[in-house]
Scaffold this motif. Structure first.
Motif, mmCIF file in Angstrom:
data_model
loop_
_atom_site.group_PDB
_atom_site.id
_atom_site.type_symbol
_atom_site.label_atom_id
_atom_site.label_comp_id
_atom_site.label_asym_id
_atom_site.label_seq_id
_atom_site.Cartn_x
_atom_site.Cartn_y
_atom_site.Cartn_z
ATOM 1 N N VAL A 96 0.666 -1.269 0.177
ATOM 2 C CA VAL A 96 -0.168 0.112 0.020
ATOM 3 C C VAL A 96 0.884 1.237 -0.167
ATOM 4 O O VAL A 96 0.568 2.235 -0.561
ATOM 5 N N PHE A 97 1.840 1.265 0.688
ATOM 6 C CA PHE A 97 2.799 2.283 0.889
ATOM 7 C C PHE A 97 3.463 2.733 -0.460
ATOM 8 O O PHE A 97 3.366 3.627 -1.108
ATOM 9 N N MET A 98 4.012 1.632 -0.948
ATOM 10 C CA MET A 98 4.971 1.633 -2.124
ATOM 11 C C MET A 98 4.026 2.201 -3.360
ATOM 12 O O MET A 98 4.401 2.881 -4.274
ATOM 13 N N ALA A 99 2.758 1.466 -3.617
ATOM 14 C CA ALA A 99 1.718 1.792 -4.653
ATOM 15 C C ALA A 99 1.166 3.339 -4.341
ATOM 16 O O ALA A 99 1.183 3.917 -5.612
ATOM 17 N N GLY A 100 0.974 3.666 -3.424
ATOM 18 C CA GLY A 100 0.508 5.005 -2.890
ATOM 19 C C GLY A 100 1.619 6.087 -3.351
ATOM 20 O O GLY A 100 1.039 7.030 -3.496
ATOM 21 N N ALA A 101 2.781 5.638 -3.155
ATOM 22 C CA ALA A 101 3.949 6.643 -3.419
ATOM 23 C C ALA A 101 4.089 6.831 -4.960
ATOM 24 O O ALA A 101 4.219 7.944 -5.305
ATOM 25 N N LEU A 102 3.817 5.503 -5.637
ATOM 26 C CA LEU A 102 3.867 5.681 -7.112
ATOM 27 C C LEU A 102 2.664 6.354 -7.600
ATOM 28 O O LEU A 102 2.830 7.172 -8.435
ATOM 29 N N ALA A 103 1.347 6.263 -7.211
ATOM 30 C CA ALA A 103 0.270 7.000 -7.477
ATOM 31 C C ALA A 103 0.597 8.511 -7.227
ATOM 32 O O ALA A 103 -0.042 9.240 -7.991
ATOM 33 N N TRP A 104 1.158 8.907 -5.830
ATOM 34 C CA TRP A 104 1.086 10.103 -5.311
ATOM 35 C C TRP A 104 2.121 10.974 -6.497
ATOM 36 O O TRP A 104 1.881 12.059 -7.322
ATOM 37 N N TYR A 105 3.293 10.089 -6.875
ATOM 38 C CA TYR A 105 4.205 10.973 -7.916
ATOM 39 C C TYR A 105 3.637 11.031 -9.212
ATOM 40 O O TYR A 105 4.089 11.723 -10.008
ATOM 41 N N SER A 106 2.782 9.895 -9.670
ATOM 42 C CA SER A 106 2.123 9.850 -10.927
ATOM 43 C C SER A 106 1.183 10.992 -11.181
ATOM 44 O O SER A 106 1.139 11.725 -12.443
ATOM 45 N N ILE A 107 0.579 11.426 -10.053
ATOM 46 C CA ILE A 107 -0.454 12.365 -10.003
ATOM 47 C C ILE A 107 0.200 13.536 -10.127
ATOM 48 O O ILE A 107 -0.204 14.545 -11.163
ATOM 49 N N ARG A 108 1.370 13.712 -9.413
ATOM 50 C CA ARG A 108 2.209 14.962 -9.457
ATOM 51 C C ARG A 108 2.836 15.296 -10.655
ATOM 52 O O ARG A 108 2.711 16.626 -11.240
ATOM 53 N N LEU A 109 3.188 14.389 -11.378
ATOM 54 C CA LEU A 109 3.697 14.221 -12.707
ATOM 55 C C LEU A 109 2.698 15.161 -13.618
ATOM 56 O O LEU A 109 2.867 15.954 -14.497
ATOM 57 N N VAL A 110 1.707 14.475 -13.640
ATOM 58 C CA VAL A 110 0.433 14.934 -14.602
ATOM 59 C C VAL A 110 0.186 16.480 -14.159
ATOM 60 O O VAL A 110 -0.009 17.167 -15.126
ATOM 61 N N MET A 111 0.227 16.905 -12.831
ATOM 62 C CA MET A 111 -0.178 18.163 -12.523
ATOM 63 C C MET A 111 0.982 19.073 -13.088
ATOM 64 O O MET A 111 0.663 20.056 -13.550
ATOM 65 N N GLN A 112 2.215 18.507 -13.032
ATOM 66 C CA GLN A 112 3.370 19.662 -13.414
ATOM 67 C C GLN A 112 3.528 19.486 -15.082
ATOM 68 O O GLN A 112 3.751 20.595 -15.442
ATOM 69 N N GLY A 122 7.681 14.610 -30.508
ATOM 70 C CA GLY A 122 7.197 14.025 -32.054
ATOM 71 C C GLY A 122 6.612 15.166 -32.643
ATOM 72 O O GLY A 122 6.210 16.183 -32.202
ATOM 73 N N LEU A 123 6.238 14.637 -33.740
ATOM 74 C CA LEU A 123 5.283 15.485 -34.818
ATOM 75 C C LEU A 123 3.788 15.431 -34.376
ATOM 76 O O LEU A 123 3.161 16.776 -34.872
ATOM 77 N N ASP A 124 3.427 14.679 -33.428
ATOM 78 C CA ASP A 124 2.037 14.916 -32.848
ATOM 79 C C ASP A 124 1.993 16.200 -31.944
ATOM 80 O O ASP A 124 0.847 16.645 -31.690
ATOM 81 N N ALA A 125 3.032 16.593 -31.102
ATOM 82 C CA ALA A 125 2.832 17.452 -30.134
ATOM 83 C C ALA A 125 1.729 17.384 -29.225
ATOM 84 O O ALA A 125 1.105 18.343 -28.905
ATOM 85 N N THR A 126 1.560 16.186 -28.852
ATOM 86 C CA THR A 126 0.535 15.867 -27.708
ATOM 87 C C THR A 126 0.962 16.617 -26.362
ATOM 88 O O THR A 126 1.926 16.342 -25.834
ATOM 89 N N PRO A 127 0.056 17.251 -25.644
ATOM 90 C CA PRO A 127 0.223 17.601 -24.358
ATOM 91 C C PRO A 127 0.539 16.494 -23.630
ATOM 92 O O PRO A 127 -0.338 15.499 -23.523
ATOM 93 N N LEU A 128 1.595 16.141 -22.840
ATOM 94 C CA LEU A 128 2.022 14.908 -22.044
ATOM 95 C C LEU A 128 1.076 14.719 -20.734
ATOM 96 O O LEU A 128 0.859 13.562 -20.691
ATOM 97 N N TRP A 129 0.313 15.699 -20.374
ATOM 98 C CA TRP A 129 -0.631 15.231 -19.377
ATOM 99 C C TRP A 129 -1.766 14.219 -19.580
ATOM 100 O O TRP A 129 -2.346 13.621 -18.713
ATOM 101 N N ILE A 130 -1.842 14.373 -20.988
ATOM 102 C CA ILE A 130 -3.239 13.390 -21.478
ATOM 103 C C ILE A 130 -2.537 12.168 -21.377
ATOM 104 O O ILE A 130 -3.371 11.287 -20.858
ATOM 105 N N PRO A 131 -1.573 11.728 -21.947
ATOM 106 C CA PRO A 131 -1.181 10.087 -21.559
ATOM 107 C C PRO A 131 -0.911 9.538 -20.363
ATOM 108 O O PRO A 131 -0.878 8.688 -19.972
ATOM 109 N N GLN A 132 -0.305 10.966 -19.555
ATOM 110 C CA GLN A 132 0.043 10.509 -18.331
ATOM 111 C C GLN A 132 -1.340 10.219 -17.397
ATOM 112 O O GLN A 132 -0.894 9.663 -16.509
#
Length: 172
Positions: A96-112, A122-132
């Motif tokens: 739970v602790f490790m998965a929670g840390a991974l979730a926390w930093y994944s959410i933080r990455l999306v926000m940043q 790439g040529l598509d110039a996709t905003p990275l928060w969408i696939p993240q």
């Protein structure tokens, strides 16, 4: 509440399957773009990668709930019932602790990524928060699934139903 969460995890599994189909379609589009003149989908390779990653992360929670993650139970199965239970609880606390840390930093990455308007190179110039988002949602559901298992263990219930032949319903 357990039924609602199980439905949520099942929906994530079906959505992961749809993203696998998206991977197939993106790869086919990339192949046809190279073979058929005039047919080009910029960034098809990147979209295949986004779909694959999203499918993998969304599939974590339903796979855990079905007991299909690989567990090394060599030591666990040779312990007395009480020690088995407490070691399982301990391992789930760490999970739970490790998965929670991974979730926390994944959410933080999306926000940043959203805040800094980070786009793919790439040529598509996709905003990275969408696939993240797939990673953030998938890891959050994974944490929730581990937490649900931990609560079940602490309440003295078993995590998986046994199959008709008496074997656990998960692969060990």
């Amino acid at each position: 509440m357990r039924t609602l969460l199980d439905r949520l995890f099942a929906a994530a599994g079906y959505l992961a399957g749809l993203f696998l189909i998206g991977t197939l379609l993106a790869v086919l589009a990339s192949i046809f773009g190279r073979v058929i003149p005039g047919f080009d989908l910029p960034g098809a390779d990147a979209y295949a990668g986004y779909c694959t990653a999203t499918a993998a992360f969304l599939a974590l929670a339903p796979t855990l709930r079905r007991g299909e993650h690989i567990r090394v139970t060599l030591l666990l199965n040779h312990l007395p019932a009480t020690a088995h239970r407490w070691l399982d609880v301990f391992c789930h606390c760490i999970a739970v602790f490790m998965a929670g840390a991974l979730a926390w930093y994944s959410i933080r990455l999306v926000m940043q990524s959203h805040e800094f308007v980070d786009i793919s190179t790439g040529l598509d110039a996709t905003p990275l928060w969408i696939p993240q988002l797939g990673m953030a949602i998938g890891t959050s559901l994974f944490t929730l699934a581990f937490l649900m298992d931990l609560i079940l263990l602490l309440s003295g219930k078993t995590l998986r139903e046994a199959s008709p032949d008496g074997e656990p319903a998960h692969i060990e």
